[in-house]
Structures are given as C-alpha cells and as structure tokens.
Design a protein around this motif. Structure first.
Motif, PDB file in Angstrom:
ATOM      1  N   ASN A  39       0.841  -1.195   0.000  1.00  0.00           N
ATOM      2  CA  ASN A  39       0.000   0.000   0.000  1.00  0.00           C
ATOM      3  C   ASN A  39       0.882   1.253   0.000  1.00  0.00           C
ATOM      4  O   ASN A  39       1.612   1.506   0.958  1.00  0.00           O
ATOM      5  N   PRO A  40       0.814   2.084  -1.044  1.00  0.00           N
ATOM      6  CA  PRO A  40       1.643   3.294  -1.101  1.00  0.00           C
ATOM      7  C   PRO A  40       1.341   4.296   0.009  1.00  0.00           C
ATOM      8  O   PRO A  40       2.166   5.185   0.275  1.00  0.00           O
ATOM      9  N   GLU A  41       0.183   4.178   0.638  1.00  0.00           N
ATOM     10  CA  GLU A  41      -0.183   5.108   1.703  1.00  0.00           C
ATOM     11  C   GLU A  41       0.441   4.720   3.039  1.00  0.00           C
ATOM     12  O   GLU A  41       0.450   5.505   3.984  1.00  0.00           O
ATOM     13  N   LYS A  42       0.974   3.534   3.113  1.00  0.00           N
ATOM     14  CA  LYS A  42       1.501   3.025   4.377  1.00  0.00           C
ATOM     15  C   LYS A  42       3.021   3.197   4.442  1.00  0.00           C
ATOM     16  O   LYS A  42       3.699   3.195   3.424  1.00  0.00           O
ATOM     17  N   SER A  43       3.562   3.366   5.640  1.00  0.00           N
ATOM     18  CA  SER A  43       5.009   3.380   5.853  1.00  0.00           C
ATOM     19  C   SER A  43       5.465   1.982   6.260  1.00  0.00           C
ATOM     20  O   SER A  43       4.815   1.327   7.090  1.00  0.00           O
ATOM     21  N   TYR A  44       6.571   1.530   5.691  1.00  0.00           N
ATOM     22  CA  TYR A  44       7.055   0.172   5.943  1.00  0.00           C
ATOM     23  C   TYR A  44       8.417   0.217   6.630  1.00  0.00           C
ATOM     24  O   TYR A  44       9.304   0.991   6.238  1.00  0.00           O
ATOM     25  N   GLY A  45       8.571  -0.619   7.637  1.00  0.00           N
ATOM     26  CA  GLY A  45       9.822  -0.698   8.376  1.00  0.00           C
ATOM     27  C   GLY A  45      10.627  -1.922   8.012  1.00  0.00           C
ATOM     28  O   GLY A  45      10.214  -2.760   7.194  1.00  0.00           O
ATOM     29  N   PHE A  46      11.765  -2.050   8.663  1.00  0.00           N
ATOM     30  CA  PHE A  46      12.663  -3.175   8.428  1.00  0.00           C
ATOM     31  C   PHE A  46      11.947  -4.492   8.737  1.00  0.00           C
ATOM     32  O   PHE A  46      11.318  -4.655   9.793  1.00  0.00           O
ATOM     33  N   GLY A  47      12.014  -5.456   7.788  1.00  0.00           N
ATOM     34  CA  GLY A  47      11.407  -6.766   7.994  1.00  0.00           C
ATOM     35  C   GLY A  47       9.940  -6.847   7.651  1.00  0.00           C
ATOM     36  O   GLY A  47       9.320  -7.898   7.830  1.00  0.00           O
ATOM     37  N   GLU A  48       9.339  -5.750   7.137  1.00  0.00           N
ATOM     38  CA  GLU A  48       7.931  -5.766   6.723  1.00  0.00           C
ATOM     39  C   GLU A  48       7.854  -5.933   5.211  1.00  0.00           C
ATOM     40  O   GLU A  48       8.444  -5.139   4.468  1.00  0.00           O
ATOM     41  N   ALA A  49       7.120  -6.935   4.759  1.00  0.00           N
ATOM     42  CA  ALA A  49       7.041  -7.228   3.326  1.00  0.00           C
ATOM     43  C   ALA A  49       6.313  -6.112   2.583  1.00  0.00           C
ATOM     44  O   ALA A  49       5.268  -5.635   3.028  1.00  0.00           O
ATOM     45  N   ILE A  50       6.892  -5.702   1.436  1.00  0.00           N
ATOM     46  CA  ILE A  50       6.274  -4.656   0.620  1.00  0.00           C
ATOM     47  C   ILE A  50       5.748  -5.197  -0.713  1.00  0.00           C
ATOM     48  O   ILE A  50       5.058  -4.484  -1.446  1.00  0.00           O
ATOM     49  N   ALA A  51       6.072  -6.456  -1.045  1.00  0.00           N
ATOM     50  CA  ALA A  51       5.616  -7.049  -2.303  1.00  0.00           C
ATOM     51  C   ALA A  51       5.909  -8.539  -2.268  1.00  0.00           C
ATOM     52  O   ALA A  51       6.544  -9.045  -1.332  1.00  0.00           O
ATOM     53  N   ARG A  52       5.449  -9.237  -3.300  1.00  0.00           N
ATOM     54  CA  ARG A  52       5.765 -10.649  -3.498  1.00  0.00           C
ATOM     55  C   ARG A  52       6.186 -10.852  -4.957  1.00  0.00           C
ATOM     56  O   ARG A  52       5.672 -10.186  -5.857  1.00  0.00           O
ATOM     57  N   THR A  53       7.132 -11.762  -5.163  1.00  0.00           N
ATOM     58  CA  THR A  53       7.623 -12.010  -6.519  1.00  0.00           C
ATOM     59  C   THR A  53       6.534 -12.620  -7.384  1.00  0.00           C
ATOM     60  O   THR A  53       5.600 -13.253  -6.893  1.00  0.00           O
TER      61      THR A  53
END
Length: 712
Positions: A653-667
């Motif tokens: 989600n582009p509206e969300k902030s992501y930290g270390f170890g949080e998945a941002i996508a899947r192959t």
C-alpha cells in the motif's frame, strides 16, 4: 576453360599421429576459434572412429602416463577446472541460429554422428523438427507454460515449474524431469539455466538422441522405422502420441525426397569410414611439450592458414564417434578457482606474477602495467581480473599455443570486405540504448526530464580508438556476421583487431568495423564486430571495510566491501539463484544483444520482498504497472539509493510506511505483454537517488539479500 568449383579444404593433424582431411569420409565436424581478451580460443574435432580404435590408441598411452600430456607446469593449478565434466553426449557443431535447409544439413550431420544413418529415420527426425520448432524459427514454446503447473508426471512439483520448464528446442522438451535428465546427458546446467535447451548446440543432440533412444515416450525410431518397415504415421508416438500424426508424416515424405540433395551440398556421406591417414604402427605420441592439434584451413584455389592448439580432451562413444578438444594457452590459463576478494594495492604486473606461480606460464608485458590499483574480484579468476585491469588500461591479452602477451591494443592495417549476399542466416548488427553512452548533439523531449546521456561534439569514435574504461572508450554497435566461406574465402585470414565492412550496403554497414572474435566451422565463418564509442568514465570502486556485514547510521546502511560486490550468473543469494546478471546479454525473447539494467533472481511466485531500510526507520513505497514489460513494480528510496523490483505478483500500500522486515511485495511472473518474462523471478534495479539520469548501477549483493530475507 572449364569452371572449377571452389572447395573448402581442411587438414587436421593431431599429435603427429592422426591426420583428418576433407573428403576422407571420417571427419564428421570441426570448429576453430580465435578471440581477443578473455574469450576462449579453442577447437573441436569429431570423427568416425570404428570400434574406437583411434581413441584407444591415444587413451592407452595417456593412461600409461596417468593423463593427457600438456606443457610442463601449464595445468598445475587449473587441471581440475578444464577437465571434462560433461555428460555422455557432445554438443552439435553449430554457429548462430540456423533455420530451414541450413538447419536440415546440420541435423543430418548430427544424425550420422549419433548413429542414425537410415534415410527414413533421418527424414522423420527432420519432420519432427519442422513441426515442433518450424525448423528452428520457434525455439521456445509460445504458450506461457501455466498449463504445466503441478504436472507431477513432468516433475513440476515446485510452484513456477510449469513456466520455467516449458517447451524448448527442436523437439520442445517440457518439465523439470526432462530438463534434469538431459542435464545429465549433455553435461550442461539445464535446470538452473533452462534457456540453454533452446541453444542449437544442445537442442540438436536432444532431438536426435531422444528419438533414437526412445527418451521421450519410451518408443524409439527403430520401433516404427527400420529395414523392411517405414510407418511415418505411428512414428509420432516417439514424441507425442498421435498429435498431428498425419501432418508430420507428410513432412517426413517431403524430407525423404530431399535428403540426398542436402547431403551432397553439405558433404555428408552415407557411411563414414575409418581414416586412411592413421599410420598402421604409430610412434610414441608422448610429446614432452604437449600434444598439438594443427588446423590447415584453405581452398583448392588459394593458400591455407594454420591454427595451433593444445589437445586438452578426448572422448569416445558407443556410436563410434570420437571427439577431440583443444585450447590455446590463453584459454587454458583462464581456468582456475573463482574468488571473492578485495585487494588494496596491486597491478597488472603483480597479477601476471601470480599466474606464473600458479601455472608456470610466463606472460610478457608492455605498456602501463605497473600502476597500483584497488582491485575487487567479483567471482573472478586471477586471469579474469588481469584481463579486466588490462582493458581499463587500454591493453589487450593475446596468445597462441606458445605465448601469452599483454600489449597496447593497436588496430591492424588489414581490412576485409564481404558482400551482403554472402551473409548467412544469423547475421545481425545494430545497437541498443544504454545509460553510459555519451552522445553527440542535444536531445529534446516532451518532458522536463533531462536526457539519460551526456552530450558531446562527436559521434562514433575513430576506428583506431582503443577501448578503455579509464579513457571513456567502449564498444558499441556490436554485431555478428555469419559468412559463406566458399564465396568469401579470404575471410579465413581474418584475426581479432582487423577491420571488416559489408559491400552492397548503405550508411551504417558501409563503414569499417573492428573484429573482436573469429570462429570457423565447415562452410561458414562467424565474425563478431563493434565500433569504438564514447562512454562515461568508470567510477572506481572504493573498498570500505574488510569484513563482511552491514553497519548502520542514521538514514543509511553501510555495507562491507564484500557485500558491495555485484552478483554473477549462477551465484546463490538468500537460497535463490542468479539467473541473469547486470550488463549486456542476449535477450531471451528477441535473441539480440542488449543491456540488462538489473539482476534477475530466480524465485517461485509469492516470495516476499522486504525494503532496504535501517531497523527502527521506515520508507514510503511507490507502486505502478510498467506496460513495457516490467509488470507490477514496487519502488522506494533509502540511504542515497533508489531501488525497484519488477514482475511482482502483489505490491503493498503506497499510503503506508514500511519498516525493516515488513514485506512490501511478493515475486511474480509478468505475462501478457510483448516483453513478458520467461519464468517467475525478481528483477532488482538500483540507482543513485540524486542522479537525474537514473543511471542503473549493478545492485549490491548485501541489498539484494536484505530484500529477499528481511534480515541484515
């Protein structure tokens, strides 16, 4: 006066014991190459060897000595690396991508080489190639391969196997099990590099041996086509039950009528015979300085040229085919263990001394060889590092069977001309847009974005210009000319560094090109060409720490020198294999050479992608769909770099902030576009955020590992 047809004449002498010549009905195939820089200079000879008599002559004496004779000390450190590790089948002698009758001639030779001599059997092999690959025009199945997902009968037990192991080659082998089986037979890594199944060198023996031995369905050629029986209709069961059986039977009848004509035009004989030139009581072939292979290549109306190699391999088969391989010193020394190392102070001279210590080969040096440099070996042998430093200094590595020299690159005064109508299938030339090219003039766009290239007042550089990364001179407009050697016999005298131009063309190809690589085989020569162009000068790598790992400070991650190295094909990162590295490659879809601006990691669909970010900090992501072939893309900025991963199946989600170890996508696996992928993988790109040109750089190994594991 009567017209005399030009005939190519080849005489090959091995160990002053065996002489194979054109027309003696024992020389099945041959090839010889001479190359610049670190490319391989080697030869291959295949002969009909009844009862393996010739092979046994050589092998008996080699066994008595404990191995193949080579120059003293030459293979001291690299013997293991150059020894044969292949399977029981040898590659076909193929150059380029032959199609139509050109392919038919090669397949006829491949049939003879592997003991398929019956004309009806050969005709059905050709008919199968015509149906499955349109005689070499469709080497990869057009369908996505999704229909094969989960097919346990094909060995597709992992997610993504269907797409990864879809049909390839002249017979379209399919499924993980078949790829693994042919990997063992051919001795090439088909499972980790499935695209090799579409390479004509390997596709030809797969087709012929598979049909001969019944490898595809358990039914062989002899079942339906043998003396007294020719059942072209049911022969389809050899490959794929009765699918299109009538159509393929018609193809076979057509090919059967053409085999004699094709065989005569290719100097293929029905029954090969043992060589008459092998002396009945040969002398001792133990030459203290090594067994040499001499090629004398010429024509009946002109003088020949001689090429020399050291014998480095011999292998015989149950089909009475013996194969000799040879290499020049440069190719042999190029073996050895690949290293990951960082050296703060070294020079070309010092690397040459290391090679001398490891192999016993003395390298003569001239030019700027003493400048002390920082050297990062990225999965390279010492020889490969030596060649890379030489290129950066504008030097070239040259060698033959006796010597190895590093000298300033200088162009030959020799120039050759070939007519366009003398070019064969597989000839290509052109260029690709790349970010490091420096262009002439100005570039206007419809946006406010600056152009992706620097601008200068010159176009292609003078042909005498020496490629040197330090001086900002590179290779561009690369091409490959496949030339009919009978119509242009002078081409056998061509060597790397000479010039060549194509008559009968306008503009771009009417000019001279420089030769970088020459390969000869029966009936044709393949010449690699390029033009010197201006490129951005390479920024040298600096060595940070000496220990692997990641350290952090506010707003950035500091990688160790080893984690800042780039990834090479076949390397493992986070449990996955690098399938295509950063840099120029042959595009798997178009077959043309172009810049690959990222690194491909082979993964199943659904592997999590994590952001490169320091623990305790967050990043914002951007997601979009690249309809030029990238599919779903996730992008983010951190630590002075911009990262993006293409071909995702799911993005965050582009509206969300992501930290270390949080998945941002899947192959995932991009399909349905013109530039779709050949299988599921993660395509990772990296560039400096403050670079207005967004010039891609080779992704750092440590960053890729974090993306795939979510761990430091």
């Amino acid at each position: 006066m009567p017209t005399v047809l030009r005939q190519q004449l080849v005489s090959i002498t091995i160990g002053q014991t065996l002489i194979l010549q054109t027309g003696d009905r024992s020389l099945l195939s041959w090839s010889a190459s001479i190359s610049d820089q670190d490319r391989s200079s080697q030869c291959v000879v295949e002969m009909f060897d009844q009862d393996s008599a010739v092979a046994n002559l050589f092998l008996t004496q080699f066994q008595a000595a404990g191995g193949i004779f080579t120059p003293e000390g030459l293979l001291r450190a690299v013997q293991k690396d150059i020894s044969s590790t292949g399977g029981s089948a040898s590659p076909a002698a193929v150059s380029g991508r032959p199609t139509g009758d050109d392919l038919a001639k090669i397949l006829i030779q491949e049939c003879r080489k592997n003991g398929v001599t019956s004309k009806p059997q050969i005709a059905y092999v050709l008919a199968t190639a015509q149906h499955e690959s349109n005689m070499g025009k469709l080497m990869v199945e057009l369908a996505s391969g999704r229909a094969y997902e989960g097919r346990k009968d094909l060995g597709n037990v992992r997610k993504g196997d269907g797409v990864l192991f879809k049909g390839r080659g002249y017979v379209q082998i399919t499924g993980r099990t078949n790829y693994a089986k042919w990997e063992k037979i051919l001795g090439v890594p088909l499972v980790s590099k499935p695209d090799l199944a579409a390479d004509p060198r390997y596709a030809a023996p797969v087709l012929v041996l598979g049909m001969k031995n019944g490898s595809f369905t358990g039914v062989s050629l002899n079942t339906y086509i043998r003396e007294g029986k020719t059942d072209f209709l049911n022969a389809r069961r050899i490959v794929n039950q009765m699918d299109k059986a009538s159509l393929i039977a018609g193809y076979a009848k057509t090919w059967l009528a053409k085999i004699d004509t094709l065989s005569r035009s290719n100097n293929v004989v029905s029954k090969p015979v043992p060589p008459q030139s092998l002396v009945s009581k040969p002398g001792n072939i133990n030459e203290e300085e090594g067994i040499k292979i001499y090629y004398d290549i010429g024509f009946n109306d002109r003088s020949s040229v001689r090429l020399e190699y050291y014998l480095t391999g011999i292998r015989t088969t149950e089909n009475d085919v013996t194969r000799f391989t040879g290499k020049q010193i440069k190719s042999i020394v190029g073996g050895g263990k690949k290293l990951f190392a960082a050296t703060h102070n070294t020079s070309i001279r010092q690397l040459a001394k290391r090679i001398k210590m490891d192999t016993g080969v003395d390298i003569s040096l001239s030019g700027n060889v003493s400048r002390v440099r920082q050297v990062v070996q990225e999965n390279e042998t010492v020889y490969q590092s030596l060649v890379r430093l030489a290129q950066e200094e504008g030097l070239v590595v040259k060698g033959d069977v006796k010597t190895l020299k590093i000298t300033p690159l200088s162009s030959s005064d020799r120039s050759f001309t070939v007519r366009r109508e003398h070019l064969l299938s597989g000839s290509t030339w052109g260029d690709e847009a790349v970010t490091n090219r420096v262009l002439k003039g100005s570039l206007k766009t419809d946006t406010n974005l600056p152009s992706s290239q620097q601008i200068i007042d010159e176009g292609v550089l003078d042909i005498q210009s020496v490629p040197s990364e330090d001086e900002g001179i590179g290779r561009g407009f690369e091409g490959q000319l496949v030339i009919d050697i009978h119509r242009t016999p002078g081409i056998i005298e061509l060597t790397p560094g000479d010039f060549i131009q194509v008559a009968g063309t306008l503009g771009s190809m009417a000019r001279k090109y420089r030769v970088s690589d020459v390969r000869h085989t029966s009936g044709q020569s393949t010449i690699d060409i390029y033009l010197p162009v201006r490129i951005a000068r390479t920024k040298k790598k600096t060595l940070a720490g000496s220990q692997p790992g990641v350290s952090t400070q506010d707003g950035q991650l500091n990688l160790s020198s080893s984690d800042r190295l780039s990834l090479k094909r076949g390397q493992n990162v986070a449990g996955y294999t690098v399938t295509s590295p950063f840099g120029y490659r042959t595009d798997p879809k178009t077959g043309t050479k172009r810049m690959h601006r990222g690194v491909d990691i082979g993964t199943p669909i659904g592997v999590k992608i994590y952001p490169v970010v320091k623990p305790g900090e967050t990043v914002k992501i951007k997601t979009f769909f690249d309809n030029r072939g990238g599919g779903k893309v996730v992008r983010w900025n951190y630590g002075g770099f911009t990262f993006q991963v293409l071909h995702c199946s799911v993005t965050g989600n582009p509206e969300k902030s992501y930290g270390f170890g949080e998945a941002i996508a899947r192959t995932g696996n991009t399909t349905g576009l013109v530039n779709r992928t050949t299988g599921p993988h993660a395509h990772v790109e990296q560039w400096r955020t403050d670079d207005p040109d967004k010039k891609r750089i080779n992704p750092y190994r440590g960053f890729v590992r974090i993306m795939l594991t979510g761990k430091m």
